[in-house]
Design an enzyme around this catalytic site. Structure first.
Site, PDB file in Angstrom:
ATOM      1  N   GLU A  82       7.089   0.441  16.113  1.00  0.00           N
ATOM      2  CA  GLU A  82       8.160   0.953  15.267  1.00  0.00           C
ATOM      3  C   GLU A  82       8.340   2.431  15.581  1.00  0.00           C
ATOM      4  O   GLU A  82       7.655   2.976  16.431  1.00  0.00           O
ATOM      5  CB  GLU A  82       7.794   0.753  13.795  1.00  0.00           C
ATOM      6  CG  GLU A  82       7.640  -0.714  13.420  1.00  0.00           C
ATOM      7  CD  GLU A  82       7.425  -0.929  11.928  1.00  0.00           C
ATOM      8  OE1 GLU A  82       6.717  -0.122  11.311  1.00  0.00           O
ATOM      9  OE2 GLU A  82       7.974  -1.914  11.400  1.00  0.00           O
ATOM     10  N   GLY A 130       1.859  -6.047   7.340  1.00  0.00           N
ATOM     11  CA  GLY A 130       0.942  -6.656   6.379  1.00  0.00           C
ATOM     12  C   GLY A 130      -0.345  -7.046   7.076  1.00  0.00           C
ATOM     13  O   GLY A 130      -0.692  -6.502   8.134  1.00  0.00           O
ATOM     14  N   GLU A 133       3.314  -5.371  12.421  1.00  0.00           N
ATOM     15  CA  GLU A 133       2.391  -4.234  12.203  1.00  0.00           C
ATOM     16  C   GLU A 133       1.289  -4.734  11.286  1.00  0.00           C
ATOM     17  O   GLU A 133       1.531  -4.975  10.104  1.00  0.00           O
ATOM     18  CB  GLU A 133       3.140  -3.071  11.545  1.00  0.00           C
ATOM     19  CG  GLU A 133       4.297  -2.524  12.359  1.00  0.00           C
ATOM     20  CD  GLU A 133       3.855  -1.922  13.666  1.00  0.00           C
ATOM     21  OE1 GLU A 133       2.695  -1.505  13.784  1.00  0.00           O
ATOM     22  OE2 GLU A 133       4.677  -1.885  14.595  1.00  0.00           O
ATOM     23  N   ASN A 191       0.814  -1.231   0.000  1.00  0.00           N
ATOM     24  CA  ASN A 191       0.000   0.000   0.000  1.00  0.00           C
ATOM     25  C   ASN A 191       0.841   1.271   0.000  1.00  0.00           C
ATOM     26  O   ASN A 191       0.492   2.261  -0.643  1.00  0.00           O
ATOM     27  CB  ASN A 191      -1.003  -0.006   1.154  1.00  0.00           C
ATOM     28  CG  ASN A 191      -0.336  -0.027   2.508  1.00  0.00           C
ATOM     29  OD1 ASN A 191       0.723  -0.631   2.677  1.00  0.00           O
ATOM     30  ND2 ASN A 191      -0.934   0.628   3.472  1.00  0.00           N
ATOM     31  N   THR A 205      -1.669 -12.993   7.766  1.00  0.00           N
ATOM     32  CA  THR A 205      -0.268 -13.284   7.420  1.00  0.00           C
ATOM     33  C   THR A 205       0.600 -13.165   8.671  1.00  0.00           C
ATOM     34  O   THR A 205       1.487 -13.985   8.908  1.00  0.00           O
ATOM     35  CB  THR A 205       0.241 -12.312   6.329  1.00  0.00           C
ATOM     36  OG1 THR A 205      -0.749 -12.167   5.332  1.00  0.00           O
ATOM     37  CG2 THR A 205       1.521 -12.802   5.712  1.00  0.00           C
TER      38      THR A 205
HETATM   39  P1  NDP Z   1      -0.044  -9.293   3.175  1.00  0.00           P
HETATM   40  O1  NDP Z   1      -0.061  -9.752   4.575  1.00  0.00           O
HETATM   41  O2  NDP Z   1      -0.734 -10.089   2.138  1.00  0.00           O
HETATM   42  O3  NDP Z   1       1.470  -9.153   2.665  1.00  0.00           O
HETATM   43  C1  NDP Z   1       2.435  -8.356   3.304  1.00  0.00           C
HETATM   44  C2  NDP Z   1       3.811  -8.850   2.900  1.00  0.00           C
HETATM   45  O4  NDP Z   1       4.004 -10.169   3.397  1.00  0.00           O
HETATM   46  C3  NDP Z   1       4.010  -8.949   1.395  1.00  0.00           C
HETATM   47  O5  NDP Z   1       5.352  -8.676   1.086  1.00  0.00           O
HETATM   48  C4  NDP Z   1       3.682 -10.403   1.130  1.00  0.00           C
HETATM   49  O6  NDP Z   1       4.252 -10.870  -0.053  1.00  0.00           O
HETATM   50  C5  NDP Z   1       4.301 -11.047   2.350  1.00  0.00           C
HETATM   51  N1  NDP Z   1       3.767 -12.345   2.695  1.00  0.00           N
HETATM   52  C6  NDP Z   1       2.554 -12.886   2.392  1.00  0.00           C
HETATM   53  N2  NDP Z   1       2.438 -14.136   2.902  1.00  0.00           N
HETATM   54  C7  NDP Z   1       3.600 -14.380   3.563  1.00  0.00           C
HETATM   55  C8  NDP Z   1       4.084 -15.482   4.327  1.00  0.00           C
HETATM   56  N3  NDP Z   1       3.361 -16.572   4.503  1.00  0.00           N
HETATM   57  N4  NDP Z   1       5.311 -15.406   4.878  1.00  0.00           N
HETATM   58  C9  NDP Z   1       6.048 -14.293   4.725  1.00  0.00           C
HETATM   59  N5  NDP Z   1       5.657 -13.209   4.005  1.00  0.00           N
HETATM   60  C10 NDP Z   1       4.440 -13.244   3.452  1.00  0.00           C
HETATM   61  O7  NDP Z   1      -0.552  -7.806   3.212  1.00  0.00           O
HETATM   62  P2  NDP Z   1      -0.844  -6.848   1.988  1.00  0.00           P
HETATM   63  O8  NDP Z   1       0.390  -6.707   1.164  1.00  0.00           O
HETATM   64  O9  NDP Z   1      -2.119  -7.277   1.351  1.00  0.00           O
HETATM   65  O10 NDP Z   1      -1.037  -5.441   2.736  1.00  0.00           O
HETATM   66  C11 NDP Z   1      -2.238  -5.026   3.256  1.00  0.00           C
HETATM   67  C12 NDP Z   1      -2.293  -5.298   4.737  1.00  0.00           C
HETATM   68  O11 NDP Z   1      -1.226  -4.666   5.396  1.00  0.00           O
HETATM   69  C13 NDP Z   1      -3.549  -4.737   5.377  1.00  0.00           C
HETATM   70  O12 NDP Z   1      -4.088  -5.679   6.269  1.00  0.00           O
HETATM   71  C14 NDP Z   1      -3.047  -3.526   6.135  1.00  0.00           C
HETATM   72  O13 NDP Z   1      -3.834  -3.163   7.232  1.00  0.00           O
HETATM   73  C15 NDP Z   1      -1.696  -3.980   6.546  1.00  0.00           C
HETATM   74  N6  NDP Z   1      -0.845  -2.834   6.851  1.00  0.00           N
HETATM   75  C16 NDP Z   1      -0.530  -2.579   8.162  1.00  0.00           C
HETATM   76  C17 NDP Z   1       0.219  -1.467   8.498  1.00  0.00           C
HETATM   77  C18 NDP Z   1       0.600  -1.183   9.920  1.00  0.00           C
HETATM   78  O14 NDP Z   1       1.505  -0.389  10.133  1.00  0.00           O
HETATM   79  N7  NDP Z   1      -0.024  -1.788  10.908  1.00  0.00           N
HETATM   80  C19 NDP Z   1       0.666  -0.516   7.465  1.00  0.00           C
HETATM   81  C20 NDP Z   1       0.279  -0.894   6.142  1.00  0.00           C
HETATM   82  C21 NDP Z   1      -0.451  -2.008   5.847  1.00  0.00           C
HETATM   83  P3  NDP Z   1       3.452 -10.786  -1.468  1.00  0.00           P
HETATM   84  O15 NDP Z   1       2.627  -9.574  -1.478  1.00  0.00           O
HETATM   85  O16 NDP Z   1       4.550 -10.709  -2.418  1.00  0.00           O
HETATM   86  O17 NDP Z   1       2.664 -12.028  -1.544  1.00  0.00           O
END
Ligand code: NDP
Length: 484
Positions: A465, A230, A252, A154, A234
């Site tokens: 963080e 993420g 986070e 994002n 996840t």
């Molecule tokens: P995901 O959890 O799908 O992915 C985040 C990252 O983790 C990506 O690089 C993804 O790779 C990787 N990933 C996915 N599965 C695994 C795994 N099993 N093991 C290790 N790494 C993995 O999140 P999104 O990218 O869809 O982001 C949106 C989410 O992030 C929302 O829920 C949002 O609220 C959260 N978020 C939280 C923030 C905070 O500070 N609390 C800030 C910003 C977002 P790939 O995409 O390549 O599959």
């Protein structure tokens, strides 16, 4: 600095394809076309990255903060000199408006690096004097070793640098993975690192799928800490792998943030802030306020005004200077959001505006656009109000008392951020104390000071963080006790 059709991993200071030689498609969300290809990395690439990081660690961790400071500043300088190229790449990859990339994402990415490069110059540790027996304890804070950083799509470069900058500044070497959905600016960053003379192996960027490359980082037995941003599911999976290995973890995760509006607020300022907290980056910010709670006496006026202003937002080509909201990040994500609109309807929600896909003609015909949605008439316990949608969708609910607003606000599994609008500062502080949320904004939204602790409680994460919290996370404290 130019983008390339074939993105490469950055391992041991060299840009290389994945060991498998395989690539994944990278989509331009504004057109729906494949415009580049991403290395489909696996365990073998992560192992190579780990070995490079391990070799680089002894020198990087002991070279002294001044040298590390200078190298990191050079990386930030290169981002600053190439601000427009980075901004264009971010918009192309993510679909966000170019204005946002120019004014938020890329400036913040370079300031993340500068902030932690300088912060480490002032970083100090504690000492504790004992009277009986006379002795002094001092805390040594040493880098952890090789650490893993995984970031979402994002705010691609913004969140990627938010993790790797404190890790590197404190002397760790890093194996990092940006989201496979938005890899381009991390690729440009690897070029910037080469140009800045970052020693080989200090930062390694492995591109690819989360379930493959990401999982290999998390499960690597010698990667000692994981900083992850993420989704909550996840995060749960990562914790289930990393916790039994006793890795240090910063998670986070998702949010379902309340935006609480009292009748005594400055209505105009609140409306400007609420439009931002609802739809910035197409609502794809973990901090966006997706559940709007409004004191009943101004509820009707508020809905009318929010709908009017939402319908006024200009949605279209993200590369245009006049666009407020560009494309959503991917087709699956757009479909997920549209599914939630159907869920909201089935739960009795009234769609006050938006909630439908926009089908443009011409070059944007294949892009992922939708009209931002305002939904009313939903119960707080329904799925629409309990689950993270992470798109341009807000629900609005009335409340009568401060206690009711608080109960509604806290009635979710998440606890990331909250916003309160009122001129009564006593009431605002009372709410801030009782809100189950890691961050509370009063009469503002997304006003960030990088020194403050950042993160969520409940299912929104573990750890914080930002500022000293990040420097502490990326160092291992050791108490040394000296008897006189
Ligand atoms: P995901 O959890 O799908 O992915 C985040 C990252 O983790 C990506 O690089 C993804 O790779 C990787 N990933 C996915 N599965 C695994 C795994 N099993 N093991 C290790 N790494 C993995 O999140 P999104 O990218 O869809 O982001 C949106 C989410 O992030 C929302 O829920 C949002 O609220 C959260 N978020 C939280 C923030 C905070 O500070 N609390 C800030 C910003 C977002 P790939 O995409 O390549 O599959």
């Amino acid at each position: 600095m130019k983008t390339d059709k074939y993105i490469k991993n950055y391992i041991n200071g060299v840009l290389v394809p994945a060991a498998s030689g395989e690539y994944l498609d990278n989509y331009n969300p504004s057109t729906g076309e494949v415009y580049s290809h991403i290395p489909d990395s696996d365990e073998e690439d992560v192992q190579q990255a780990y070995e490079a990081a391990e070799r680089a660690f002894p020198e990087w961790s002991t070279m002294g903060v001044n040298k590390r400071f200078r190298i990191l500043q050079r990386i930030a300088d290169i981002i600053e000199q190439n601000m427009e190229a980075f901004a264009q790449a971010e918009t192309m990859d993510n679909g966000k408006s170019i204005n946002l990339s120019r004014t938020v994402d890329i400036p913040r990415a370079q300031s993340n690096i500068r902030f932690f490069a300088t912060a480490v110059l002032h970083f100090s540790s504690e000492s504790h004097f004992m009277e009986h027996p006379q002795s002094i304890n001092y805390t040594l804070r040493r880098p952890i070793g090789v650490v893993g950083c995984i970031s979402p799509w994002n705010l691609p470069l913004y969140l990627f640098t938010w993790k790797i900058a404190p890790a590197l500044a404190t002397g760790n070497c890093v194996v990092a993975k940006p989201s496979e959905v938005t890899p381009m600016t991390a690729y440009l960053l690897s070029k910037a690192c080469k140009e800045a003379g970052l020693p080989a192996g200090v930062l390694n960027i492995v591109h690819g799928l989360g379930g493959k490359a990401g999982r290999a980082i998390v499960g690597h037995p010698k990667i000692k800490a994981i900083s992850f941003t993420g989704g909550t599911n996840t995060g749960r999976e990562i914790a289930s792998i990393a916790a039994p290995m006793f890795k240090k973890m910063s998670l986070e995760l998702g949010g379902k943030n309340p935006n609480i509006i009292f009748a005594d607020c400055d209505f105009d300022k609140m409306m400007i802030g609420t439009l931002r907290s609802s739809f910035t980056n197409n609502g794809q910010v973990c901090l966006c306020g997706s559940r709007i709670l409004v004191e009943r006496s101004i509820y009707d006026k508020f809905i009318e005004e929010l709908v009017k202003r939402t319908q006024f937002l200009k949605i279209g080509d993200p590369h245009s200077d006049v666009t407020d909201m560009g494309a959503l990040v991917s087709e699956p994500h757009l479909n997920k959001i549209l599914k939630y609109i159907e869920i909201a309807k089935s739960e009795g929600g009234e769609i006050q505006c938006g909630g439908t896909r926009i089908q443009f003609e011409g070059k944007l015909a294949g892009g992922y656009y939708m009209k931002p949605a305002v939904i009313t008439n939903l119960d707080m316990n329904c799925r629409t109000n309990q689950e993270e949608i992470f798109g341009p969708v807000v629900t609005v609910m009335p409340f009568d008392t401060e206690e009711e607003a608080l109960a509604l606000a806290n009635n979710v599994e998440y606890g990331l951020a909250a916003t309160v609008w009122t001129k009564d500062i006593q009431k605002a502080n009372r709410m801030a104390t009782k809100l189950e949320s890691g961050i509370v904004w009063i009469n503002c939204f997304l006003l960030r000071d990088l020194r403050t602790p950042f993160g969520g409680m409940k299912s929104s994460g573990v750890g914080r963080e930002g500022g000293l919290e990040a420097l502490r996370f990326f160092t291992e404290p050791k108490n040394v006790c000296v008897k006189y």
